[in-house]
Design an enzyme around this catalytic site. Structure first.
Site, PDB file in Angstrom:
ATOM      1  N   LYS A 120      25.659  32.559  39.901  1.00 20.52           N
ATOM      2  CA  LYS A 120      24.686  33.647  40.040  1.00 20.52           C
ATOM      3  C   LYS A 120      23.372  33.321  39.335  1.00 20.52           C
ATOM      4  CE  LYS A 120      27.534  37.529  41.378  1.00 20.52           C
ATOM      5  NZ  LYS A 120      28.054  38.863  41.110  1.00 20.52           N
TER       6      LYS A 120
ATOM      7  N   LYS B 141      33.004  30.945  50.199  1.00 17.77           N
ATOM      8  CA  LYS B 141      33.744  32.195  50.402  1.00 17.77           C
ATOM      9  C   LYS B 141      32.907  33.196  51.187  1.00 17.77           C
ATOM     10  CE  LYS B 141      32.577  35.123  46.505  1.00 17.77           C
ATOM     11  NZ  LYS B 141      32.912  36.073  45.495  1.00 17.77           N
TER      12      LYS B 141
ATOM     13  N   LYS C 116      29.748  39.527  50.296  1.00 20.64           N
ATOM     14  CA  LYS C 116      28.927  40.698  50.652  1.00 20.64           C
ATOM     15  C   LYS C 116      27.448  40.365  50.632  1.00 20.64           C
ATOM     16  CE  LYS C 116      31.445  43.914  47.653  1.00 20.64           C
ATOM     17  NZ  LYS C 116      31.565  43.171  46.400  1.00 20.64           N
TER      18      LYS C 116
HETATM   19  P1  TYM Z   1      33.932  41.915  44.155  1.00 16.10           P
HETATM   20  O1  TYM Z   1      33.244  43.220  44.310  1.00 16.10           O
HETATM   21  O2  TYM Z   1      33.136  40.671  44.353  1.00 16.10           O
HETATM   22  O3  TYM Z   1      35.174  41.822  45.141  1.00 16.10           O
HETATM   23  C1  TYM Z   1      36.181  42.817  45.199  1.00 16.10           C
HETATM   24  C2  TYM Z   1      37.534  42.141  45.432  1.00 16.10           C
HETATM   25  O4  TYM Z   1      37.506  41.380  46.645  1.00 16.10           O
HETATM   26  C3  TYM Z   1      37.946  40.046  46.399  1.00 16.10           C
HETATM   27  N1  TYM Z   1      37.203  39.146  47.274  1.00 16.10           N
HETATM   28  C4  TYM Z   1      37.776  38.297  48.140  1.00 16.10           C
HETATM   29  N2  TYM Z   1      39.055  38.027  48.427  1.00 16.10           N
HETATM   30  C5  TYM Z   1      39.300  37.107  49.387  1.00 16.10           C
HETATM   31  N3  TYM Z   1      38.328  36.458  50.059  1.00 16.10           N
HETATM   32  C6  TYM Z   1      37.023  36.688  49.800  1.00 16.10           C
HETATM   33  N4  TYM Z   1      36.076  36.056  50.481  1.00 16.10           N
HETATM   34  C7  TYM Z   1      36.696  37.649  48.810  1.00 16.10           C
HETATM   35  N5  TYM Z   1      35.521  38.123  48.317  1.00 16.10           N
HETATM   36  C8  TYM Z   1      35.858  39.032  47.369  1.00 16.10           C
HETATM   37  C9  TYM Z   1      37.596  39.795  44.923  1.00 16.10           C
HETATM   38  O5  TYM Z   1      38.384  38.762  44.393  1.00 16.10           O
HETATM   39  C10 TYM Z   1      37.887  41.156  44.324  1.00 16.10           C
HETATM   40  O6  TYM Z   1      39.268  41.265  44.021  1.00 16.10           O
HETATM   41  N6  TYM Z   1      34.233  41.256  39.198  1.00 16.10           N
HETATM   42  C11 TYM Z   1      34.848  41.913  40.338  1.00 16.10           C
HETATM   43  C12 TYM Z   1      34.925  43.411  40.220  1.00 16.10           C
HETATM   44  C13 TYM Z   1      35.611  43.905  38.984  1.00 16.10           C
HETATM   45  C14 TYM Z   1      37.012  43.870  38.744  1.00 16.10           C
HETATM   46  C15 TYM Z   1      37.181  44.473  37.467  1.00 16.10           C
HETATM   47  C16 TYM Z   1      38.105  43.399  39.478  1.00 16.10           C
HETATM   48  C17 TYM Z   1      35.027  44.466  37.918  1.00 16.10           C
HETATM   49  N7  TYM Z   1      35.954  44.829  36.990  1.00 16.10           N
HETATM   50  C18 TYM Z   1      38.440  44.597  36.915  1.00 16.10           C
HETATM   51  C19 TYM Z   1      39.374  43.529  38.906  1.00 16.10           C
HETATM   52  C20 TYM Z   1      39.526  44.119  37.639  1.00 16.10           C
HETATM   53  C21 TYM Z   1      34.018  41.605  41.577  1.00 16.10           C
HETATM   54  O7  TYM Z   1      32.862  41.299  41.507  1.00 16.10           O
HETATM   55  O8  TYM Z   1      34.682  41.856  42.749  1.00 16.10           O
END
Ligand code: TYM
Length: 334
Positions: free
Chosen positions: A117, A199, A202
């Protein structure tokens, strides 16, 4: 009553930075829904995390509402589980501060997401972006979570959360549950449709690279038709066939078919037939979610009530943990 007490706890979160993708859905959200019967689940729209990258306030507000409504539309039950918006429970930020004093600069410097990032936004390498994993550890540890359902990309952050919990426990006794990741076998890393080595994200600027869970049927089918594959013609899961492997993992996750069954189904057929089938199966899978979302989005009052209920439940659950932490470090709890 006893059964409720003995249930193991789950916490997970998603950033409201854009409409969730098929990657978010298959990698994480689908499991959030599944796990609700057997675990005590808490799910959060992590708005505090999302401002580590500059957001337009009006758009962010809209996205928080949309993401929250989508969770319910996918089947997260606001009565059975706790579904809340992170900034509605101030204890996340409080615990994050404390945990930041137990996290090393070197540990945070090694986080690949921070490196990625920072490279992507060189004009805004803020302190929040650096300490982001500490807030994530606070999210999880506040709820004494046993399991954290996430995609592969969050594994490193999860490991850091575990390290912080163990370190804190070693100093002060048994304060935090040490959480385990819950990563799906087939859809842990859904790749971009335009570059299958990356990957699906979003925030990808190329709209053809990702499927949003709110894309309409024609758009979904068109994007899959354009998906980058290879010059071979056989639908087979194999090394070097990243594009086809990705489509196979999507098709497997949305239909429940094994790779073997998929290879048989498309034996003698070309990539065109396969891409169309993946598009149609994905659209079929998302259609009921989209219909339920449209219904819920029109009922803002209900959504607000659910948010309030979620915030109250979340605050109540985390109060105990935070007070224990305060006492342990030597603060006066009044
Ligand atoms: P975020 O918002 O990027 O994504 C949410 C969840 O989706 C999963 N994910 C994917 N899984 C498979 N293939 C992909 N291409 C893909 N893109 C995203 C992510 O692994 C995630 O599970 N830091 C985290 C949010 C967060 C969080 C937490 C998660 C904040 N606090 C505590 C678990 C526990 C994030 O940015 O997810």
């Amino acid at each position: 009553m006893e059964e409720v007490i003995s249930k193991k706890r789950i916490f997970s979160g998603i950033q409201p930075t854009n409409t969730p993708t098929l990657g978010n859905y298959l990698g994480a959200l689908i499991n959030w829904v599944k796990l609700q019967d057997d675990y005590e689940c808490t799910y959060s729209i992590v708005d505090l995390h999302s401002i580590t990258v500059r957001q337009d306030p009006a758009k962010l507000k809209k996205q928080i509402l949309e993401s929250y409504s989508l969770l319910l539309a996918m089947g997260v039950d606001p009565e059975k589980s706790t579904a809340f918006v992170q900034s509605h429970n101030c204890q996340h930020a409080e615990l994050a501060w404390i945990l930041s004093c137990y996290t090393q600069f070197g540990e945070l410097s090694r986080m690949t997401q921070f490196k990625d990032k920072s490279a992507k936004h060189p004009e805004n390498i803020n302190a929040g972006l650096f300490t982001y994993p500490v807030l994530m550890a606070a999210d999880i540890l506040l709820y004494q979570a046993d399991l954290v359902p996430v995609g592969q990309d969050q594994k490193q952050h999860l490991e850091l959360s575990r390290d912080i919990a163990v370190r804190f426990n070693n100093i002060y006794g048994d304060v935090f549950k040490v959480p385990d990741p819950y990563i799906p076998k087939t859809a842990a890393k859904i790749a971009s449709l335009q570059d299958p080595t990356k990957k699906m994200s979003k925030s990808d600027e190329n709209p053809n690279a990702s499927i949003s869970v709110l894309d309409d049927r024609d758009t979904i089918i068109r994007k899959f038709k354009r998906a980058v594959t290879d010059s071979d013609t056989v639908v087979k899961y194999a090394e070097g066939k990243d594009g086809i492997n990705n489509l196979m993992s999507i098709y497997s996750a949305v239909t429940g078919k094994t790779y073997e069954e998929i290879e048989k189904e498309f034996d003698g057929k070309g990539y065109g037939d396969f891409k169309l089938a993946v598009g149609e199966a994905t659209a079929d899978r998302l259609a009921p979610i989209q219909a339920e979302y449209a219904r819920l989005a029109a009922d803002k009052k209900y959504i607000e009530e659910c948010m309030k209920l979620g915030a109250e439940k979340a605050f109540k659950t985390t109060r105990k943990t935070l007070q224990k932490v305060y006492k342990k470090v030597g603060f006066i709890v009044i």
